[in-house]
Design a protein around this motif. Structure first.
Motif, short mmCIF file in Angstrom:
data_model
loop_
_atom_site.label_atom_id
_atom_site.label_comp_id
_atom_site.label_asym_id
_atom_site.label_seq_id
_atom_site.Cartn_x
_atom_site.Cartn_y
_atom_site.Cartn_z
N CYS A 260 1.21 -1.00 -0.36
CA CYS A 260 0.02 0.67 -0.19
C CYS A 260 1.06 1.01 -0.07
O CYS A 260 2.09 1.22 1.05
CB CYS A 260 -0.87 0.15 0.83
SG CYS A 260 -1.85 1.54 1.64
N PRO A 261 0.80 2.09 -1.03
CA PRO A 261 1.69 3.07 -0.86
C PRO A 261 1.28 4.40 0.39
O PRO A 261 2.86 4.89 0.65
CB PRO A 261 1.26 4.36 -2.06
CG PRO A 261 -0.29 3.13 -2.85
CD PRO A 261 -0.71 2.14 -2.12
N ARG A 262 0.27 4.49 0.23
CA ARG A 262 0.01 5.09 1.71
C ARG A 262 0.85 5.02 3.33
O ARG A 262 1.67 5.11 3.85
CB ARG A 262 -1.61 5.75 2.13
CG ARG A 262 -2.32 6.33 1.14
CD ARG A 262 -1.54 7.41 1.63
NE ARG A 262 -2.55 8.66 0.82
CZ ARG A 262 -3.19 9.42 0.87
NH1 ARG A 262 -4.45 9.02 1.98
NH2 ARG A 262 -3.96 9.88 -0.57
N ILE A 269 -2.50 3.23 7.43
CA ILE A 269 -3.77 2.76 7.03
C ILE A 269 -3.16 0.72 6.70
O ILE A 269 -1.89 1.04 6.28
CB ILE A 269 -3.65 3.15 5.26
CG1 ILE A 269 -4.30 2.40 4.56
CG2 ILE A 269 -2.82 3.62 4.87
CD1 ILE A 269 -6.39 2.21 4.39
N PRO A 271 -5.08 -1.77 4.90
CA PRO A 271 -5.84 -2.58 4.31
C PRO A 271 -6.06 -4.28 5.26
O PRO A 271 -7.46 -5.34 4.88
CB PRO A 271 -5.86 -2.81 2.98
CG PRO A 271 -4.47 -1.99 2.98
CD PRO A 271 -3.94 -1.46 4.53
N CYS A 295 -7.12 5.31 3.92
CA CYS A 295 -6.75 4.91 1.95
C CYS A 295 -7.34 6.29 1.06
O CYS A 295 -8.53 7.26 1.64
CB CYS A 295 -7.96 4.12 1.87
SG CYS A 295 -8.53 3.33 0.65
N CYS A 296 -6.30 5.67 -0.44
CA CYS A 296 -6.78 6.52 -0.84
C CYS A 296 -7.48 6.10 -2.13
O CYS A 296 -7.56 6.50 -3.01
CB CYS A 296 -5.11 7.42 -1.02
SG CYS A 296 -4.06 6.72 -2.22
N GLU A 297 -7.69 4.82 -1.91
CA GLU A 297 -9.00 4.25 -3.25
C GLU A 297 -7.32 4.32 -4.30
O GLU A 297 -8.52 3.80 -5.18
CB GLU A 297 -9.85 4.69 -3.24
CG GLU A 297 -10.48 4.91 -1.82
CD GLU A 297 -11.84 6.01 -2.05
OE1 GLU A 297 -12.44 5.72 -3.49
OE2 GLU A 297 -12.71 6.31 -0.78
N CYS A 298 -6.55 3.58 -4.17
CA CYS A 298 -5.41 3.59 -5.76
C CYS A 298 -6.00 2.42 -6.29
O CYS A 298 -5.67 2.31 -6.79
CB CYS A 298 -4.04 4.35 -5.16
SG CYS A 298 -3.37 2.97 -3.94
N ASN A 299 -6.19 1.33 -4.87
CA ASN A 299 -6.88 -0.16 -6.12
C ASN A 299 -5.14 -0.41 -6.23
O ASN A 299 -5.64 -1.36 -6.71
CB ASN A 299 -7.53 0.44 -7.47
CG ASN A 299 -8.23 -0.82 -7.22
OD1 ASN A 299 -8.37 -1.74 -6.39
ND2 ASN A 299 -9.31 -0.55 -8.65
N ILE A 300 -4.07 -0.68 -4.84
CA ILE A 300 -2.50 -1.44 -6.12
C ILE A 300 -2.92 -2.86 -4.97
O ILE A 300 -2.77 -3.52 -5.47
CB ILE A 300 -1.85 -0.34 -5.20
CG1 ILE A 300 -1.85 1.05 -5.82
CG2 ILE A 300 -0.71 -1.83 -4.99
CD1 ILE A 300 -0.19 0.38 -7.09
N CYS A 301 -3.83 -2.78 -3.94
CA CYS A 301 -4.32 -3.87 -3.22
C CYS A 301 -5.19 -4.98 -3.62
O CYS A 301 -4.38 -6.33 -3.53
CB CYS A 301 -4.79 -3.46 -1.74
SG CYS A 301 -5.84 -2.45 -1.65
N ARG A 313 -9.56 -3.01 -1.13
CA ARG A 313 -9.54 -1.55 -1.61
C ARG A 313 -10.97 -1.45 -1.80
O ARG A 313 -11.50 -0.19 -0.75
CB ARG A 313 -9.17 -1.33 -3.19
CG ARG A 313 -9.54 0.20 -3.78
CD ARG A 313 -10.59 0.54 -4.89
NE ARG A 313 -10.65 1.80 -5.05
CZ ARG A 313 -11.99 1.89 -5.54
NH1 ARG A 313 -12.41 1.47 -6.44
NH2 ARG A 313 -11.26 3.33 -6.43
N CYS A 316 -11.99 -1.50 2.14
CA CYS A 316 -11.57 0.40 2.51
C CYS A 316 -12.82 1.41 2.59
O CYS A 316 -13.32 2.14 2.78
CB CYS A 316 -10.59 0.30 2.18
SG CYS A 316 -9.53 0.07 2.90
S1 SF4 Z 1 -6.96 1.05 -2.31
FE1 SF4 Z 1 -5.39 -0.06 -1.11
S2 SF4 Z 1 -3.18 0.60 -1.63
FE2 SF4 Z 1 -4.39 2.08 -2.42
S3 SF4 Z 1 -4.37 3.21 -0.83
FE3 SF4 Z 1 -5.67 2.30 -0.58
S4 SF4 Z 1 -5.53 0.66 1.27
FE4 SF4 Z 1 -4.13 1.67 0.44
#
Ligand code: SF4
Ligand code: SF4
Length: 338
Positions: A260-262, A269, A271, A295-301, A313, A316
């Motif tokens: 998770c980038p954050r 954060i 997840p 969470c910034c909702e980037c969807n990497i996870c 994501r 979250c």
């Molecule tokens: S979407 Fe997932 S990877 Fe992105 S900030 Fe939220 S928890 Fe972290």
């Protein structure tokens, strides 16, 4: 003569980077640094790159107007290193107190927290705003609209990329209110019969099936995707389904948190703990849900990290919604103590 805040408000300028936050509210502040965010990072979207290549002078004028209004002595333009043409265009218009910052070609380089940290070395407090550390961040298209607002011009068009299964992928200005179906025709129409639209990029975009959906001031792109693709199916999963599958299949490996980038920037954060909240009840479950808040909702996870193809994501996203609805949203100070 109306103030810049009034002009920007009257022109209807909102954040064109996706959030849609009223631009006049952001600039009604005193800060030392203004960042022009051109670190566009959604795959297949090119509207910020095209804007900087073609309207660098106007964008920098908007940046300077915001700097003057907020008292900022420093302006920074964040662009990905790979966008050489945009960097060349912007470089010819740089002024003494405005510098370029080249970002790595990674996702999500354009996240406000990432841009501020990498270009200034300062860290926005968890749950806080750039304003809290003396910074205003505006998307480059927003700054272009601020330049026009200062001349009495309202926002009437949005710069958008149309990509995916279309005859002629393109990036162009589209009038606000035009339907997505009409916009597709500008790109030559879809090349497949059974398709859906992604409103936004492949990582954070939402599936849209109604071609009458109107273009808005925050529409950044439309991607035409086959209805039966893996990405479409994952994005169309219902809340009931992603919660039920997550509850039964998450093995708590914590890869979603580790990538998770954050989290990697040191924010509260995690997840995998939010996923664990699906398995627990009572006060323990309530405590675990707060690990979703940053969470910034980037969807990497979901799209990159999870080996089980679960959807941390969206767990979250709905957890944050529930925290707000239940009045359990933590202040930045409370969040730091998690
Ligand atoms: S979407 Fe997932 S990877 Fe992105 S900030 Fe939220 S928890 Fe972290
Ligand atoms: S990566 Fe997937 S399986 Fe692992 S903890 Fe996160 S959601 Fe669960």
């Amino acid at each position: 003569m109306p103030s810049l805040v009034q002009q920007v408000r009257d022109a209807g300028v909102i954040g064109a980077g996706g959030a849609g936050f009223p631009a006049y509210k952001k600039i009604d502040a005193r800060v030392d640094t203004v960042i022009a965010n051109g670190a566009e990072c959604e795959p297949l979207l090119f509207k910020d790159k095209v804007l900087m290549e073609n309207y660098a002078a106007e964008m920098i004028d908007g940046l300077q107007l915001v700097m003057q209004h907020t008292g900022a002595r420093k302006g920074i333009i964040a662009i990905k290193h790979k966008n050489r043409k945009a960097i060349a265009a912007v470089s010819t218009h740089l002024r003494e107190n405005i510098s370029l910052f080249e970002m790595e070609d990674v996702y999500p380089a354009g996240d406000e927290y990432e841009v501020v940290y990498h270009s200034t070395g300062r860290r926005i407090p968890g749950g806080g705003l750039p304003l809290h550390i003396g910074v205003v961040v505006q998307n480059v298209e927003t700054l272009y609209h601020i330049h026009r607002a200062a001349q009495g011009q309202p926002v009437t068009h949005s710069l958008m990329t149309i990509h995916g299964h279309v005859k002629q992928p393109l990036t162009a200005w589209f009038p606000v209110g035009m339907s997505y179906g009409e916009a597709l025709q500008v790109a030559g129409g879809a090349t497949i019969d059974d398709f859906v639209l992604l409103d936004g990029g492949p990582m954070m975009g939402k599936v849209v099936t109604d071609l009458d959906t109107p273009v808005t001031r925050v529409t950044s792109g439309i991607i035409v995707l086959g209805r039966n693709t893996h990405l479409t199916e994952r994005k169309m999963q219902s809340e009931q389904a992603f919660k039920r599958i997550g509850k039964s299949a998450c093995d708590q490996c914590s890869l979603c948190t580790e990538m998770c980038p954050r989290y990697l920037l040191g924010y509260p954060i995690q997840p995998h703990l939010v996923m664990r909240s699906l398995l627990t009840t009572g006060p323990m479950s309530g405590t675990l849900t707060h690990w979703a808040q940053a969470c910034c909702e980037c969807n990497i996870c979901t799209l990159w990290a999870c080996p089980e193809e679960l959807d941390p994501r969206n767990v979250c996203v709905v957890t944050k919604r529930d925290l707000k609805q239940q009045g359990k949203w933590l202040s930045p100070e409370q969040l730091q103590k998690l």
